[in-house]
Design an enzyme around this catalytic site. Structure first.
Site, mmCIF file in Angstrom:
data_model
loop_
_atom_site.group_PDB
_atom_site.id
_atom_site.type_symbol
_atom_site.label_atom_id
_atom_site.label_comp_id
_atom_site.label_asym_id
_atom_site.label_seq_id
_atom_site.Cartn_x
_atom_site.Cartn_y
_atom_site.Cartn_z
ATOM 1 N N SER A 292 10.484 68.559 1.841
ATOM 2 C CA SER A 292 9.836 68.197 2.074
ATOM 3 C C SER A 292 9.084 66.562 2.572
ATOM 4 C CB SER A 292 8.296 67.907 0.404
ATOM 5 O OG SER A 292 9.561 67.229 -0.719
ATOM 6 N N ASP B 260 2.715 60.786 -4.444
ATOM 7 C CA ASP B 260 2.917 61.990 -5.902
ATOM 8 C C ASP B 260 3.508 61.339 -6.918
ATOM 9 O OD1 ASP B 260 4.912 62.720 -4.442
ATOM 10 O OD2 ASP B 260 3.104 64.624 -3.710
ATOM 11 N N HIS C 61 7.302 61.887 -3.825
ATOM 12 C CA HIS C 61 7.194 61.687 -2.400
ATOM 13 C C HIS C 61 6.619 60.081 -2.404
ATOM 14 C CE1 HIS C 61 6.637 66.198 -2.411
ATOM 15 N NE2 HIS C 61 7.732 66.276 -1.583
#
Length: 358
Positions: free
Chosen positions: A20, A323, A326
């Site tokens: 991610s 978040d 990340h």
């Protein structure tokens, strides 16, 4: 935002693999994926505030590295490619998939690693309902299909020259370590990390066999300092140091692997970004980098994900974390600039700018 010169190196394409931290929308194309970010507030600082699938308020490090190399934008997700685009203006592809890992099994079940409730352990959150990510091995098979198309279009000699001169960025490993640590596995840490490095070696050799030569590799950051992991620290919100030690040990072993592999394959060139040192340096001393918050996330409360109507900070450029896991766009840009032109203490034996020129 940083102002920086564009590289003058002639790099025909960039191929991005990973999780991610580099995903630009791959998981949007997986109908059963639970690891998506194609909804607000993700993308709030992207042009037109579009939630593209990036796990960020805007761009991620893959985007900024592409800009530093002189590209207008980073390569699109492989799953979005129309192979006719390989005939003109082809600048590479992004295979990165949020939640994926070096091991095939990593991320194939939804794992929520948030603060456990009373009487629960992290393993209680395991939910093995469906497959939802593209692991590194499959990403390499996808690259192989691009390679076949390039050979068909350009001819073998021209295609292999194109492939050998291109750059290959890999940012992966965090999810494997998360999975091992929170599964409370009986396998010793040293044994697990050795198996992880062995798998990474296998994947890198596959890429080498396909003609890749230039590797920009980003190691695992201090994942024990993520907002989600601070919730597990019983002493009151500090970093989860045991988990951070896993990250540090992985980096050392990865450095040894790359050194050995480049000795075996003389044509191989690499840069290893020390994401651990880069990030911990900011956490310990945020002021020079203009960060005011390095513990809490900008979106969400530290125990829940960034979703529509979540708590959202107004000063996003002052936050390290977007978040639960990340970085913000600002942090991602800082990371990319450091990888591109930073000193050996953060990226070695050469930085990404030098890698593009060799």
């Amino acid at each position: 935002m940083f102002i920086f010169p564009l590289a003058q190196a002639n790099v025909p394409a960039i191929f991005i693999l990973g999780d991610s931290t580099a995903d630009v929308g791959t998981n949007n194309f997986l109908p059963h994926s639970g690891n998506r970010a194609n909804f607000p507030y993700n993308g709030i600082d992207f042009p037109q505030s579009i939630p593209t699938g990036r796990f960020s308020n805007g761009l991620n490090s893959a985007d900024f590295l592409a800009k530093l190399l002189g590209y207008e934008k980073s390569p699109p997700p492989f799953l979005s490619l129309n192979f006719k685009s390989l005939l003109k203006n082809f600048t590479g592809a992004n295979f990165a998939s949020g939640g994926s890992g070096i091991l095939d099994i990593t991320g194939q079940s939804n794992v929520s690693i948030t603060k456990p409730g009373k009487g629960q352990s992290p393993s209680d959150y395991l939910n093995k309902n469906h497959k939802n990510v593209i692991p590194l091995g499959e990403q390499i098979r996808q690259f192989s299909s691009v390679r076949r198309k390039l050979i068909a279009i350009k001819g073998r000699k021209a295609a292999m020259k194109y492939i050998s001169e291109s750059l290959y960025f890999l940012s992966i490993g965090s999810n494997d370590i998360f999975g091992y640590f929170h599964s409370q596995s009986s396998i010793p840490k040293s044994e697990f990390l050795s198996s992880l490095i062995f798998a990474y070696q296998k994947h890198l050799k596959s890429l080498l066999n396909l003609g890749a030569k230039k590797f920009g590799i980003i190691s695992v950051p201090p994942i024990g300092c993520c907002p989600s992991q601070r919730a597990f620290n019983e002493t009151g919100g500090g970093c989860l140091e045991e988990l951070n030690q896993h990250s540090e040990d992985f980096h050392v072993m990865l450095g040894a692997l790359l050194n050995n592999l480049s000795s075996e394959c003389k044509d191989m060139k690499y840069s290893l970004g020390n994401a651990f040192e880069m990030t911990i340096n900011i956490i310990k001393n945020p002021t020079p980098f203009n960060f005011t918050e390095v513990k809490a996330p900008c979106c969400g409360d530290g125990e829940s994900f960034c979703i529509p109507h979540a708590k959202l900070c107004p000063n996003r450029h002052e936050y390290l974390f977007w978040d639960l896991f990340h970085p913000t766009e600002t942090a991602s840009e800082l990371a990319a600039v450091t990888l591109f032109s930073g000193p050996p203490s953060f990226v070695y034996p050469i930085n990404f700018a030098q890698l593009a020129e060799v």
